[in-house]
Design a protein around this motif. Sequence first.
Motif, short mmCIF file in Angstrom:
data_model
loop_
_atom_site.label_atom_id
_atom_site.label_comp_id
_atom_site.label_asym_id
_atom_site.label_seq_id
_atom_site.Cartn_x
_atom_site.Cartn_y
_atom_site.Cartn_z
N VAL A 296 0.84 -1.20 0.00
CA VAL A 296 0.00 0.00 0.00
C VAL A 296 0.87 1.25 0.00
N PHE A 297 1.90 1.29 0.85
CA PHE A 297 2.79 2.45 0.89
C PHE A 297 3.54 2.61 -0.43
N SER A 298 3.91 1.51 -1.06
CA SER A 298 4.60 1.58 -2.35
C SER A 298 3.68 2.16 -3.42
N VAL A 299 2.43 1.73 -3.42
CA VAL A 299 1.47 2.25 -4.40
C VAL A 299 1.23 3.73 -4.14
N GLY B 257 2.23 6.68 -6.66
CA GLY B 257 1.21 7.64 -7.07
C GLY B 257 1.68 9.07 -6.85
N VAL B 258 2.31 9.33 -5.70
CA VAL B 258 2.82 10.67 -5.40
C VAL B 258 3.91 11.05 -6.39
N LEU B 259 4.83 10.13 -6.66
CA LEU B 259 5.91 10.41 -7.63
C LEU B 259 5.34 10.66 -9.01
N LEU B 260 4.37 9.88 -9.41
CA LEU B 260 3.75 10.07 -10.72
C LEU B 260 3.03 11.41 -10.78
N TYR B 261 2.34 11.78 -9.74
CA TYR B 261 1.66 13.07 -9.67
C TYR B 261 2.66 14.22 -9.78
#
Length: 104
Positions: free
Chosen positions: A88-91, A95-99
Amino acid sequence: MQIRQVSAALDHKLAQLDQQLKKLEQQRVQQNSSEPNSQLEQDILALQQIRTKLVKSKDIAWRAHQLQHQNDEHSRARQRVIGLSLCVFSVIGAGVLLYLALQQ
């Protein structure tokens, strides 16, 4: 040594003790008509005590096995929760890095 092997070994020893006790009991019955044999009585008592201890040892071995099995189950459950949490933390991190990458 696996618990089943320990249990089988203890069962084998118990069977041997039972045979010895049976023989000594027969000797006591045969000698009872003449005179009491204190050595024979002591031997019978000693074998009965050993038998009691073997039965207790077998019970303790099975209880220890059950406790270990329960602890293994708890450990696996804890590992699953930790693994899912890391996923979950990896996802979320991805997601934060992609954003952030899309914002630039």
